[in-house]
Enzyme design. Structure first.
Site, short mmCIF file in Angstrom:
data_model
loop_
_atom_site.label_atom_id
_atom_site.label_comp_id
_atom_site.label_asym_id
_atom_site.label_seq_id
_atom_site.Cartn_x
_atom_site.Cartn_y
_atom_site.Cartn_z
N GLU A 189 0.93 -1.32 0.11
CA GLU A 189 0.13 0.09 -0.14
C GLU A 189 0.77 1.21 -0.02
OE1 GLU A 189 -2.38 0.09 3.58
OE2 GLU A 189 -3.70 2.07 3.07
N LYS B 11 -9.21 2.46 -2.50
CA LYS B 11 -9.66 2.10 -1.11
C LYS B 11 -10.79 2.22 -0.74
CE LYS B 11 -6.98 1.41 3.46
NZ LYS B 11 -5.86 1.81 4.09
N CYS C 33 -5.57 -3.07 2.07
CA CYS C 33 -5.52 -3.13 3.55
C CYS C 33 -6.73 -3.25 3.94
CB CYS C 33 -4.46 -1.94 3.97
SG CYS C 33 -3.93 -2.15 5.46
#
EC number: 6.3.5.1
Lengths: 544, 544
Positions: B49, B116, B152
């Site tokens: 990330e 994300k 994540c």
């Protein structure tokens, strides 16, 4: 717009200085204000955002007993609401989510709880860490008047206000915890006038007042009537309670408007005074002690401290060394006398010599550098901290924002202390504030203002030997830190490339010092506290 | 589930140690890894990330040149993608909003950028300060294999994974920056296995490795095949690159699995070592200097420092005073010799005496208290800082979490320094870690572990005179700080009310010290850094 014809509603606006975390104490303060307002004939009293916890409560919002404590407080609010209706801010837990609410209580009941919709999560604010966003307007009927509830940030957006109007509000209550920075009061009033003129619904803007760690809340609450005029202005920098009547769509003030703060040096100075006073008093320090060097930063800090706490709670210590000029010693003594504070002089020569002698084997053959300057500064820090430990007086730091920015300060030396009055004030503003303070009464010797600034840590040292001239430095810093300009933008604004690159580099590499600096009053849109979260370990290089 | 029959896809998983802010350096590192993977025959390489910025970049994300810098980096990524496809994390600005993205690049083109969806904004994380949340899945087709992208936190929720599967993913890539805390690797693997077993889609979990200020990332990347087994485990605590093949729904490892970290003392110790190493090296300090007292905290800190940097980059200084026992002096010298570090002894007696003599007029008639103890500690701080300033060696602080919690430490004294190895390690864990370290090689004298801890700042002083026994103290602290238990809950768990109330009060009133403490390695779910944001000015009282 037609308004329902109802009996006049007498309203009190309560601008209080709450103590973060002290829910019982804040509740008692609110109840006292409510009882006073009831005695004055008010039907409703309006408090600020999260009044019961104080603002910002930070991670106290995650304590498991929060709900119990708020429930106990609301029981008392409910009780007083038999005498007078109460609109007040507090956190509410629903379905395991926490909301930042404004509730209206009357006759022992909750008429409605509005959950803040716009949660600020920028600058110093972390509200999304704690709160879920509300989804809808809340309008409650109090004796026929429809009160629309909003909380702080909501009015900086159109949707929550429009929703509230659509839900039928006759009058909008806006509960705030809006920190001071220069220029903000004008923005607030313009913003509220715009809403009122757009929707034709009057609005009460109630703000808290007081210092909380780095934040200072100026109060300056106000009311805007249906004709978009400010009908009532409350005090800045102190607690205040004011009255007005709402009747048939109109707001009529019952209190005289106080003098609104101006956005200038007076406001800035008042913010520093309030920040220092509340930090010292809310943390129950008997007083403060500071190093008085004969320079302008400590001179202004002393003036702020005395204006905040009175001369009997302030001690000043001159700590001379070889490089301290006679002029500095004279000026420090003169100012201490002018301000009526306890003053003493303690030479750092003997301890400095012992440190140097102990370090001699290690320093042998190495050239003199800033180590020796830092050592002088740290001897002073140790002395002040010893006085602080023995007396309970807190050490007030004297560093300014320009120094904090470029690291022109010694960790554990002049940076040692609990709170900084000038932490967010650039050096050029320090000069202006000193001049301003002297217009009230002459307490800072003019020579302190006029002479070139020097740390006096080496022979004939002058700050501008190692830094660009302060007007240049401060303009670069203000652009880089507060305006987020890039190196190229700052150069395009007319600064020398070398100056810009050097200053930016100094700001970047000195994050480690700022991370261990005392907290201090925040007066700009970006201070060096919660507002600016840079990594210490940082490979970013100025360039584009 | 039927899978499209395509040619085998050779995949490299790249677990790198990036440098926050150094976008050009991180890009060069990624390209080097990509070229190596291409040379090994890989078709695709997967990074972690925000690899290009390093994680967490904090307010660097608000710099105006961020977009330009990322654009320059992506030009280079595009170029290398002619040799090998690259999946990598970086920030993307769209319509004035910033997104935390994973992009796949192939043959010079971007095949897709996923934003994300789940932005952590709790504990140490502030992602809602910077990023807007993505709204939809992103599946890209690489040579017939449909790669689903996640970042994540997304995999800690069901929705983003389900969406990605519904959008047709054959294989899910999960780009992480997941910091270490004890017990976490087991949670990660169980979580990923659950997703895979629910959806029948294999998943690659790629984490970064390395220290960044208080955070330590352990790496420990892994891959879970369609039968919910972990088919490939990568190294912990160091950079690693591993290979596997995706073919017809199956993952086949091409690299041997490394030994996964265990959740015990070895992991904890390794985290401390990596945290110290990366802080010192990424900030380009030539080495570290620390005060070696003969006590267990400095003994363990020295061992960590030597394991992190090698003995030639570590200096230890014993700074005895009247209350320093002969045993302490012997043990310090013994350990320094065992570890092969430069060692010296400098008495603080002469400077202490000069300070006391200068302060005598102020202290006359007042009784001896902690002021004198703090003064000893501060003389040591000044000495270490002078050595640090002169040599460039950073001072490593030696305080542990129990001390930081209750304020059993001196500001500008033993708290002076740049980084703390044990800042998030309770005293009871310090003992366990010392025992553990000695099982590798005997470097800490057994007597240091066995004797009762003492600050040696007063005659015959023992820590447990003024604090509850450490096992009791640490259990109360762990419940209050990490489990957020209330006083009543901790008492109900079997602790004495007096102990609980006293410890909680000490934690609450010492926030001001922690605010000026050095940063240090975080190894628990709640350290004293970005995780715990309590006000200094705080009227909250333990009670319910």
């Amino acid at each position: 717009m037609s308004k329902s014809l109802t009996a006049p509603l007498n309203i009190a606006m309560a601008q209080c200085n709450f103590h973060v975390g002290d829910i019982p104490g804040n509740t008692a303060k609110a109840i006292e204000a409510a009882q006073q307002a009831a005695a004055e004939g008010a039907d409703l009293i309006v408090f600020s955002e999260l009044a019961l916890t104080g603002y910002p409560p930070e991670d106290l919002l995650m304590r498991p007993s929060l709900e119990l404590r708020i429930a106990a407080a609301l029981k008392e609010i409910a009780a007083v609401s038999h005498r007078i209706a109460v609109a007040i801010g507090y956190p509410v837990k629903r379905d395991n989510a926490l909301f930042n609410c404004a509730g209206v209580w009357s006759k022992g009941e909750c008429l409605g709880e509005y959950a803040k919709q716009e949660l600020p999560n920028y600058q110093v604010f972390d509200e999304k860490r704690y709160f879920s966003a509300g989804q809808e307007a809340c309008v409650v009927d109090l004796d026929g008047v429809k009160l629309g509830l909003t909380v702080c940030e909501d009015v900086w957006f159109d949707a929550p206000v429009s929703q509230t109007v659509e839900a039928g509000a006759d009058l909008i209550l806006n509960l705030n915890a809006s920190p001071f920075h220069s220029g903000k009061q004008k923005e607030r009033i313009e913003l509220i006038k715009k809403h009122v003129s757009q929707h034709g619904v009057p609005l009460l803007y109630v703000n808290q007042v007081g210092g909380q760690d780095e934040l200072v809340f100026d109060g300056s609450s106000f009311a805007v009537g249906v004709d978009s005029e400010c009908v009532l202005q409350m005090a800045s920098w102190k607690e205040d309670q004011a009255y007005l009547v709402y009747e048939d769509g109109q707001l009529r003030p019952q209190s005289a408007s106080r003098e609104a703060r101006e956005d200038g040096l007076a406001s800035l100075y008042n913010a520093l005074v309030l920040g220092v006073r509340d930090y010292v008093n809310k943390n129950r320090f008997p007083g403060v002690v500071l190093g008085l060097s004969g320079g302008i930063d400590s001179a202004l800090t002393l003036a702020v401290a005395v204006d905040a706490l009175g001369p009997e709670r302030v001690r000043a210590v001159m700590m001379p060394f070889t490089y301290t000029s006679g002029m500095s010693k004279e000026d420090a003594a003169l100012q201490a006398e002018a301000m009526g504070v306890q003053y003493q002089s303690v030479s750092i020569e003997p301890m400095y010599k012992e440190f140097m002698s102990a370090l001699a084997p290690d320093f042998e053959g190495l050239k003199v550098d800033t180590t020796e300057e830092n050592l002088q500064s740290r001897c002073r820090g140790v002395l002040l901290m010893a006085l602080s430990n023995k007396t309970g007086y807190m050490v007030l730091t004297t560093g300014n924002k320009s120094e904090m920015a470029v690291g022109y300060a010694t960790l554990y030396g002049d940076m040692a202390g609990g709170y900084g009055a000038l932490k967010d004030v650039y050096k050029t503003k320090v000069f202006a504030l000193a001049e301003y303070r002297n217009t009230i009464s002459p307490v800072i010797p003019q020579r302190v203002i006029d002479r070139p600034p020097s740390a006096e840590l080496a022979p004939d040292q002058v700050d501008e030997d190692s830094l660009p001239a302060y007007p240049v430095l401060d303009d670069i810093l203000e652009r880089y830190i507060e305006q987020d300009e890039s190196a190229e933008q700052i150069i395009a604004a007319g600064h020398e490339r070398d100056d810009v690159m050097r200053v930016i580099r100094l700001v970047d590499v000195n994050e480690y010092k700022r991370r261990q600096a005392s907290i201090g009053v925040r007066v700009t849109r970006r201070g060096f506290g919660r507002d600016r979260r840079y990594p210490v370990t940082n490979g970013w290089k100025a360039g584009i």
